[in-house]
Scaffold this motif. Structure first.
Motif, PDB file in Angstrom:
ATOM      1  N   CYS A  52       0.854  -1.193   0.000  1.00  0.00           N
ATOM      2  CA  CYS A  52       0.000   0.000   0.000  1.00  0.00           C
ATOM      3  C   CYS A  52       0.883   1.234   0.000  1.00  0.00           C
ATOM      4  O   CYS A  52       1.666   1.438   0.938  1.00  0.00           O
ATOM      5  CB  CYS A  52      -0.934  -0.006   1.216  1.00  0.00           C
ATOM      6  SG  CYS A  52      -2.028   1.429   1.308  1.00  0.00           S
ATOM      7  N   ARG A  53       0.780   2.048  -1.056  1.00  0.00           N
ATOM      8  CA  ARG A  53       1.648   3.219  -1.167  1.00  0.00           C
ATOM      9  C   ARG A  53       1.255   4.357  -0.239  1.00  0.00           C
ATOM     10  O   ARG A  53       2.073   5.226   0.061  1.00  0.00           O
ATOM     11  CB  ARG A  53       1.641   3.725  -2.614  1.00  0.00           C
ATOM     12  CG  ARG A  53       2.357   2.823  -3.579  1.00  0.00           C
ATOM     13  CD  ARG A  53       2.365   3.367  -4.985  1.00  0.00           C
ATOM     14  NE  ARG A  53       1.029   3.377  -5.566  1.00  0.00           N
ATOM     15  CZ  ARG A  53       0.772   3.785  -6.810  1.00  0.00           C
ATOM     16  NH1 ARG A  53       1.756   4.224  -7.577  1.00  0.00           N
ATOM     17  NH2 ARG A  53      -0.466   3.758  -7.276  1.00  0.00           N
ATOM     18  N   ASN A  54       0.027   4.371   0.244  1.00  0.00           N
ATOM     19  CA  ASN A  54      -0.418   5.469   1.106  1.00  0.00           C
ATOM     20  C   ASN A  54       0.169   5.346   2.506  1.00  0.00           C
ATOM     21  O   ASN A  54       0.737   6.295   3.044  1.00  0.00           O
ATOM     22  CB  ASN A  54      -1.942   5.500   1.168  1.00  0.00           C
ATOM     23  CG  ASN A  54      -2.559   5.810  -0.176  1.00  0.00           C
ATOM     24  OD1 ASN A  54      -1.947   6.489  -0.998  1.00  0.00           O
ATOM     25  ND2 ASN A  54      -3.761   5.304  -0.423  1.00  0.00           N
ATOM     26  N   CYS A  55       0.022   4.176   3.111  1.00  0.00           N
ATOM     27  CA  CYS A  55       0.508   3.970   4.484  1.00  0.00           C
ATOM     28  C   CYS A  55       1.815   3.199   4.539  1.00  0.00           C
ATOM     29  O   CYS A  55       2.337   2.952   5.626  1.00  0.00           O
ATOM     30  CB  CYS A  55      -0.546   3.250   5.319  1.00  0.00           C
ATOM     31  SG  CYS A  55      -1.021   1.627   4.674  1.00  0.00           S
ATOM     32  N   GLU A  56       2.357   2.780   3.355  1.00  0.00           N
ATOM     33  CA  GLU A  56       3.641   2.078   3.256  1.00  0.00           C
ATOM     34  C   GLU A  56       3.638   0.786   4.073  1.00  0.00           C
ATOM     35  O   GLU A  56       4.572   0.490   4.811  1.00  0.00           O
ATOM     36  CB  GLU A  56       4.790   2.990   3.691  1.00  0.00           C
ATOM     37  CG  GLU A  56       4.932   4.229   2.834  1.00  0.00           C
ATOM     38  CD  GLU A  56       6.101   5.099   3.251  1.00  0.00           C
ATOM     39  OE1 GLU A  56       6.706   4.784   4.297  1.00  0.00           O
ATOM     40  OE2 GLU A  56       6.397   6.073   2.548  1.00  0.00           O
ATOM     41  N   ARG A  57       2.579  -0.007   3.916  1.00  0.00           N
ATOM     42  CA  ARG A  57       2.469  -1.286   4.610  1.00  0.00           C
ATOM     43  C   ARG A  57       2.357  -2.418   3.594  1.00  0.00           C
ATOM     44  O   ARG A  57       1.867  -2.232   2.478  1.00  0.00           O
ATOM     45  CB  ARG A  57       1.261  -1.297   5.541  1.00  0.00           C
ATOM     46  CG  ARG A  57       1.369  -0.346   6.717  1.00  0.00           C
ATOM     47  CD  ARG A  57       0.223  -0.548   7.707  1.00  0.00           C
ATOM     48  NE  ARG A  57      -1.065  -0.290   7.103  1.00  0.00           N
ATOM     49  CZ  ARG A  57      -2.226  -0.467   7.732  1.00  0.00           C
ATOM     50  NH1 ARG A  57      -2.227  -0.900   8.984  1.00  0.00           N
ATOM     51  NH2 ARG A  57      -3.376  -0.204   7.126  1.00  0.00           N
ATOM     52  N   PHE A  58       2.815  -3.611   4.020  1.00  0.00           N
ATOM     53  CA  PHE A  58       2.744  -4.810   3.198  1.00  0.00           C
ATOM     54  C   PHE A  58       1.661  -5.729   3.734  1.00  0.00           C
ATOM     55  O   PHE A  58       1.375  -5.749   4.942  1.00  0.00           O
ATOM     56  CB  PHE A  58       4.092  -5.549   3.194  1.00  0.00           C
ATOM     57  CG  PHE A  58       5.178  -4.840   2.441  1.00  0.00           C
ATOM     58  CD1 PHE A  58       5.407  -5.106   1.104  1.00  0.00           C
ATOM     59  CD2 PHE A  58       5.975  -3.887   3.063  1.00  0.00           C
ATOM     60  CE1 PHE A  58       6.405  -4.454   0.402  1.00  0.00           C
ATOM     61  CE2 PHE A  58       6.978  -3.234   2.381  1.00  0.00           C
ATOM     62  CZ  PHE A  58       7.190  -3.522   1.040  1.00  0.00           C
ATOM     63  N   LEU A  59       1.092  -6.522   2.828  1.00  0.00           N
ATOM     64  CA  LEU A  59       0.045  -7.464   3.200  1.00  0.00           C
ATOM     65  C   LEU A  59       0.670  -8.741   3.732  1.00  0.00           C
ATOM     66  O   LEU A  59       1.452  -9.403   3.036  1.00  0.00           O
ATOM     67  CB  LEU A  59      -0.847  -7.774   1.997  1.00  0.00           C
ATOM     68  CG  LEU A  59      -1.915  -8.854   2.208  1.00  0.00           C
ATOM     69  CD1 LEU A  59      -2.900  -8.427   3.295  1.00  0.00           C
ATOM     70  CD2 LEU A  59      -2.644  -9.149   0.904  1.00  0.00           C
TER      71      LEU A  59
END
Length: 548
Positions: A52-59
């Motif tokens: 996710c580019r908005n919150c810089e998190r990976f699934l």
């Protein structure tokens, strides 16, 4: 000593290539064994990860989203969990191989071991390439869409100024209470904080309860329900009302309640606002503390606010000797600012006291500012003799218990006239693009509505900055940051050309007359050790407010 030869090592030829090798169960060399048996079979050489580019998190499968920096151990563990065949082999080493940040690729080198035949363990190193797929997590999807909030905190204060919310914004930034907020909206009497989860809103209400005197009320609205699975979807709203009494306000406590609070005089000043308010009687230095529960049981309003303060000139101060903390009791003689001046020009914003006979009158009062006031200083106070308050509690007081003047704080008019640039600045919660009522000249979350209220917000912001300079206790509750680009621009105005026989005028005397009196020596300058270097953590936006 007799030489004992080592036992002979018997070698056999590899069944495929004929190389002499130590006998093993397969009778194959290592190279032929690798060509025959592939221990990496069943392990995919390519995989994908969602980012996710908005919150810089990976699934992290199946539904969790975790924060992981590039080439970190958390990201490596997440990548290894995506591989299905690692459970059948032994992993001995794993590390990242450098790739371009914009390539959307992650390369991982793995070293594994596996027993292929009886007592034969084979080790192999290979690479796996991960494709970074950009997407949106559920939280960012709710943030991008409109009206998808789960919980709402409505903060209100029914007063005529915005200084409370300016101070509240700095408290929120200092304690990091804004990190879970998805958006902030300014309304008429306060602010609205929107959250994606109910627990975040409850946490915000608990924070507000600890820093300001409030009362809260919760409500919920049913959006949808499923009778088969017995589940329901609600929207939660928390209404938080701040006590409508601010610092330096003139307060008249109801007589019955004043007797319950240690028989204090009903006419008091508010000296501190925290999770409760502290009231002070300037004539006796008696204090009382009113909590939220006590106040909302029998609420009352303030008689006057800081906008009703009048400037007085201190003529004489005689310290009584009694003190309580930083307050020192003293008897003072004061007069209206500008009194006893012949031909003085009256300020447009000041009242016309000449017609009422108070211009050259000297007032005697008792004040709690005996430790900082000196003859010749200027102080702000409430002119009770010339005021008319719409309050039954104030009307019930005896006239001998109402002083003519009640001094509140010391002021520094000579410094304010020079309008020097401040060497410090404040942070602000940045505005979000596209929000209704957004204005380009607002002060953080306060001042977005614009219009005719914008000038009033700017005046409240300047008063708030002055309170921070003059009150060290208030200043200790917020973070002040060093301003790196403070420049004093002075341009000399070129006047008209002088005639040939014009009379010479001393320019220095004109400049001295324009500057007026000298700057006060005891002006509370903010020291360099009280300022922070820069911005340590992110907020809703990158808005920076410079004080001028």
């Amino acid at each position: 000593m007799e030489f004992v030869p080592a036992p002979a090592i018997h070698r056999v030829l590899c069944a495929d290539c004929g190389t002499p090798i130590v006998p093993n169960s397969a009778n194959l060399c290592v190279a032929c064994l690798r060509n025959t048996v592939d221990i990496t079979e069943g392990i995919p050489k390519q995989a994908s990860v969602s980012y996710c580019r908005n919150c810089e998190r990976f699934l992290a499968p199946p539904q969790a989203w975790v924060l992981a920096r590039p080439e970190s151990s958390e990201l490596l563990a997440l990548c290894l969990k995506k591989l299905k065949g690692l459970a059948k082999v032994r992993l001995t080493e794993a590390h990242f191989i450098w790739t371009e940040p914009h390539s959307k690729r992650l390369r991982v080198s793995l070293t594994i071991q596996k027993e292929v035949l009886t007592s034969t363990i084979l080790e192999q190193t290979f690479e796996i390439e991960y494709l970074v797929q950009h997407g949106q997590c559920p939280d960012c999807a709710k943030l991008a869409a409109k009206n998808t909030w789960k919980a709402l905190v409505q903060v209100r204060q029914k007063v005529s100024h915005k200084r409370t919310f300016l101070f509240l914004e700095q408290l929120i930034l200092k304690h990091g209470a804004q990190k879970d907020t998805i958006s902030v909206k300014e309304v008429k009497d306060g602010l609205d904080f929107f959250y994606s989860q109910r627990s975040h809103a409850v946490k915000m209400v608990e924070f507000l309860t600890g820093v300001v005197p409030v009362r809260s009320k919760a409500s919920e609205q049913l959006l949808s329900s499923d009778t088969h699975s017995n589940t329901a979807n609600f929207k939660y709203t928390y209404s938080v009302e701040i006590m409508p009494i601010c610092k330096d306000d003139l307060v008249c406590i109801p007589p019955k309640q004043a007797r319950q609070l240690g028989n204090i005089s009903p006419l008091t000043l508010c000296t501190r606002v925290g999770n409760s308010i502290q009231l002070l009687d300037p004539s006796t230095l008696q204090t009382c503390e009113i909590t939220s529960a006590i106040y909302w049981r029998n609420p009352f309003d303030s008689l006057a606010t800081v906008t009703d303060l009048v400037e007085f000139t201190v003529l004489d101060v005689e310290v009584d000797g009694r003190s309580r903390g930083k307050f020192v009791l003293a008897d003072a003689q004061v007069a209206l600012a500008g009194a006893f001046r012949s031909g003085g020009v009256q300020d447009e914003s000041s009242m016309d006291y000449e017609s009422s006979g108070y211009t050259n009158q000297i007032f005697h009062t008792r004040t709690h500012l005996g430790g900082i006031l000196q003859p010749g200083d200027t102080a702000l106070g409430y002119f009770l003799t010339n005021s008319n308050y719409n309050s039954d509690d104030f009307a019930s007081l005896h006239s001998d218990r109402i002083p003519d003047i009640m001094l509140v704080k010391k002021t520094y008019p000579n410094r304010r006239k020079k309008n020097k640039a401040r060497s410090w600045r404040l942070r602000s919660i940045g505005k979000e693009a596209g929000e209704e009522g957004e204005t380009g000249s607002g002060r953080g979350v306060v001042g977005r509505m614009g219009g005719r209220d914008q000038k009033k917000v700017e005046e409240d912001y300047e008063l708030f900055l002055r309170d921070l300079e003059e009150d060290p206790e208030l200043r200790s509750a917020v973070n002040l940051y060093k301003s790196n680009d403070v420049t004093m621009k002075t341009e000399e105005k070129k006047g008209p050309r002088k005639p040939q026989f014009a009379m010479d005028v001393d320019e220095n005397s004109q400049k001295d007359a324009e500057e007026g009196e000298e700057e006060e020596a005891d002006f509370p300058e903010i020291q360099l050790d009280e300022l922070l270097e820069g911005f340590d953590e992110m907020t809703l936006g990158d808005g920076e407010v410079e004080t001028a």
